[in-house]
Design a protein around this motif. Structure first.
Motif, mmCIF file in Angstrom:
data_model
loop_
_atom_site.group_PDB
_atom_site.id
_atom_site.type_symbol
_atom_site.label_atom_id
_atom_site.label_comp_id
_atom_site.label_asym_id
_atom_site.label_seq_id
_atom_site.Cartn_x
_atom_site.Cartn_y
_atom_site.Cartn_z
ATOM 1 N N PRO A 1 2.395 15.991 -15.267
ATOM 2 C CA PRO A 1 1.832 15.295 -16.426
ATOM 3 C C PRO A 1 1.887 13.784 -16.247
ATOM 4 O O PRO A 1 2.373 13.305 -15.240
ATOM 5 N N LYS A 2 1.417 13.042 -17.224
ATOM 6 C CA LYS A 2 1.488 11.573 -17.220
ATOM 7 C C LYS A 2 2.799 11.077 -17.805
ATOM 8 O O LYS A 2 3.312 10.030 -17.413
ATOM 9 N N PHE A 3 3.322 11.780 -18.768
ATOM 10 C CA PHE A 3 4.583 11.426 -19.413
ATOM 11 C C PHE A 3 5.397 12.697 -19.634
ATOM 12 O O PHE A 3 4.834 13.749 -19.881
ATOM 13 N N GLY B 1 19.938 18.342 -17.179
ATOM 14 C CA GLY B 1 20.116 19.722 -16.771
ATOM 15 C C GLY B 1 18.848 20.552 -16.771
ATOM 16 O O GLY B 1 18.814 21.625 -16.159
ATOM 17 N N GLN B 2 17.800 20.090 -17.445
ATOM 18 C CA GLN B 2 16.544 20.826 -17.451
ATOM 19 C C GLN B 2 15.834 20.674 -16.101
ATOM 20 O O GLN B 2 16.119 19.748 -15.330
ATOM 21 N N SER B 3 14.907 21.565 -15.855
ATOM 22 C CA SER B 3 14.130 21.514 -14.626
ATOM 23 C C SER B 3 12.661 21.266 -14.959
ATOM 24 O O SER B 3 12.215 21.521 -16.083
ATOM 25 N N MET B 4 11.932 20.745 -13.980
ATOM 26 C CA MET B 4 10.501 20.567 -14.161
ATOM 27 C C MET B 4 9.834 20.391 -12.802
ATOM 28 O O MET B 4 10.505 20.109 -11.791
ATOM 29 N N THR B 5 8.527 20.562 -12.804
ATOM 30 C CA THR B 5 7.723 20.373 -11.598
ATOM 31 C C THR B 5 6.604 19.397 -11.896
ATOM 32 O O THR B 5 5.903 19.544 -12.901
ATOM 33 N N LEU B 6 6.458 18.411 -11.025
ATOM 34 C CA LEU B 6 5.342 17.485 -11.096
ATOM 35 C C LEU B 6 4.297 17.925 -10.083
ATOM 36 O O LEU B 6 4.623 18.225 -8.932
ATOM 37 N N LEU B 7 3.045 17.941 -10.540
ATOM 38 C CA LEU B 7 1.966 18.392 -9.675
ATOM 39 C C LEU B 7 1.106 17.226 -9.231
ATOM 40 O O LEU B 7 0.769 16.348 -10.027
ATOM 41 N N ASP C 1 -2.212 9.025 10.415
ATOM 42 C CA ASP C 1 -1.834 7.671 10.813
ATOM 43 C C ASP C 1 -1.491 6.771 9.629
ATOM 44 O O ASP C 1 -1.178 5.603 9.830
ATOM 45 N N SER C 2 -1.541 7.316 8.397
ATOM 46 C CA SER C 2 -0.999 6.594 7.237
ATOM 47 C C SER C 2 -1.546 5.175 7.104
ATOM 48 O O SER C 2 -0.817 4.252 6.777
ATOM 49 N N VAL C 3 -2.840 4.993 7.370
ATOM 50 C CA VAL C 3 -3.398 3.644 7.299
ATOM 51 C C VAL C 3 -3.549 3.190 5.858
ATOM 52 O O VAL C 3 -3.067 2.125 5.471
ATOM 53 N N GLU C 4 -4.212 3.982 5.048
ATOM 54 C CA GLU C 4 -4.466 3.605 3.661
ATOM 55 C C GLU C 4 -4.070 4.760 2.766
ATOM 56 O O GLU C 4 -4.575 5.881 2.920
ATOM 57 N N ALA C 5 -3.159 4.496 1.854
ATOM 58 C CA ALA C 5 -2.734 5.521 0.912
ATOM 59 C C ALA C 5 -3.440 5.333 -0.420
ATOM 60 O O ALA C 5 -3.610 4.209 -0.895
ATOM 61 N N PHE C 6 -3.845 6.450 -1.003
ATOM 62 C CA PHE C 6 -4.471 6.456 -2.318
ATOM 63 C C PHE C 6 -3.459 7.031 -3.297
ATOM 64 O O PHE C 6 -2.918 8.113 -3.067
ATOM 65 N N PHE C 7 -3.255 6.302 -4.397
ATOM 66 C CA PHE C 7 -2.209 6.679 -5.339
ATOM 67 C C PHE C 7 -2.767 7.356 -6.581
ATOM 68 O O PHE C 7 -3.879 7.022 -7.044
ATOM 69 N N GLY C 8 -1.966 8.256 -7.134
ATOM 70 C CA GLY C 8 -2.240 8.782 -8.465
ATOM 71 C C GLY C 8 -1.839 7.759 -9.512
ATOM 72 O O GLY C 8 -1.308 6.695 -9.198
ATOM 73 N N GLN C 9 -2.064 8.086 -10.771
ATOM 74 C CA GLN C 9 -1.845 7.137 -11.860
ATOM 75 C C GLN C 9 -0.380 7.061 -12.277
ATOM 76 O O GLN C 9 -0.014 6.207 -13.088
ATOM 77 N N GLY C 10 0.453 7.932 -11.740
ATOM 78 C CA GLY C 10 1.882 7.875 -12.040
ATOM 79 C C GLY C 10 2.307 8.820 -13.152
ATOM 80 O O GLY C 10 1.510 9.171 -14.030
ATOM 81 N N THR C 11 3.582 9.227 -13.085
ATOM 82 C CA THR C 11 4.216 10.039 -14.134
ATOM 83 C C THR C 11 5.459 9.310 -14.592
ATOM 84 O O THR C 11 6.339 9.019 -13.782
ATOM 85 N N ARG C 12 5.504 9.011 -15.877
ATOM 86 C CA ARG C 12 6.687 8.332 -16.423
ATOM 87 C C ARG C 12 7.625 9.408 -16.934
ATOM 88 O O ARG C 12 7.310 10.095 -17.914
ATOM 89 N N LEU C 13 8.785 9.551 -16.285
ATOM 90 C CA LEU C 13 9.766 10.572 -16.639
ATOM 91 C C LEU C 13 11.017 9.926 -17.202
ATOM 92 O O LEU C 13 11.573 8.997 -16.609
ATOM 93 N N THR C 14 11.448 10.413 -18.343
ATOM 94 C CA THR C 14 12.690 9.965 -18.959
ATOM 95 C C THR C 14 13.621 11.154 -19.088
ATOM 96 O O THR C 14 13.217 12.195 -19.618
#
Lengths: 112, 107
Positions: A8-10, A16-22, A97-110
């Protein structure tokens, strides 16, 4: 063309809880990465993958697991979340060769 | 392992030129790249140097000296929209980032 999509985005977790970021990419990239970003610490590599079915540890792998069952997806798991894992998580992908990486928009986890 | 050093902050005036330096230590090395990140956004790729010398892309240029394990990003004709954090990164089979340089631009 969506590029790199994170879900998710947030999220707020209790300790102690678990989660998966996709992370999903539609650029047919071989390499995929998971980073965490904390103030003043830059982007730190958690785990990465150089191809389907492969994973490797990065700079800060403890407390995280990953899987790359399909080329387009890279999952980041937290089995037992801790407050120290509060961060912004970024997924990225690149060709060989890891020349240019494209990023996702990020997930803010608290983690509380 | 890898380590990268870059200044934490740089301040420059609108319209001026600024240089952000990066030194690195790494066991494997394909090249040095630079990324820009605005507050609240994701990093975006700016440039990549695999060989020694200067690469120019519009107002931005990047330099690499492999023998000195050193590179820099040069930003010309600074605009207010260039206010952001800039990261150098080294590549082998993975990409390792420096801690970033926050660029402040004064009008």
């Amino acid at each position: 063309n969506a590029g790199v999509t994170q879900t998710p985005k947030f999220r707020v977790l209790k300790t102690g809880q678990s989660m998966t970021l996709l992370c999903a990419q539609d650029m047919n990239h071989e390499y995929m990465y998971w980073y965490r970003q904390d103030p003043g610490m830059g982007l730190r590599l958690i785990h990465y993958s150089v191809g389907e079915g492969t994973t490797a540890k990065g700079e800060v792998p403890d407390g995280y697991n990953v899987s790359r069952l399909k080329k387009q997806n890279f999952l980041l798991g937290l089995e037992s979340a801790a407050p120290s894992q509060t961060s912004v998580y970024f997924c990225a992908s690149s060709y060989r060769d890891s020349v240019e990486a494209f990023f996702g928009q990020g997930t803010r986890l608290t983690v509380v | 392992g890898q380590s990268l050093e870059q200044p934490s902050e740089v301040t420059a005036v609108e319209g001026a030129i600024v240089q952000i330096n990066c030194t690195y230590q790494t066991s494997g090395f394909y090249g040095l790249s630079w990324y820009q990140q605005h507050d609240g956004g994701a990093p975006t790729f700016l440039s990549y140097n695999a060989l020694d010398g200067l690469e120019e892309t519009g107002r931005f240029s990047s330099f690499l000296s492999r023998s000195d394990s050193y590179g820099y990003l040069l930003l010309q004709e600074l605009q207010m929209k260039d206010s952001a954090s800039y990261f150098c990164a080294v590549s082998d089979d993975k990409i390792i980032f420096g801690k970033g340089t926050r660029l402040h631009i004064l009008p």
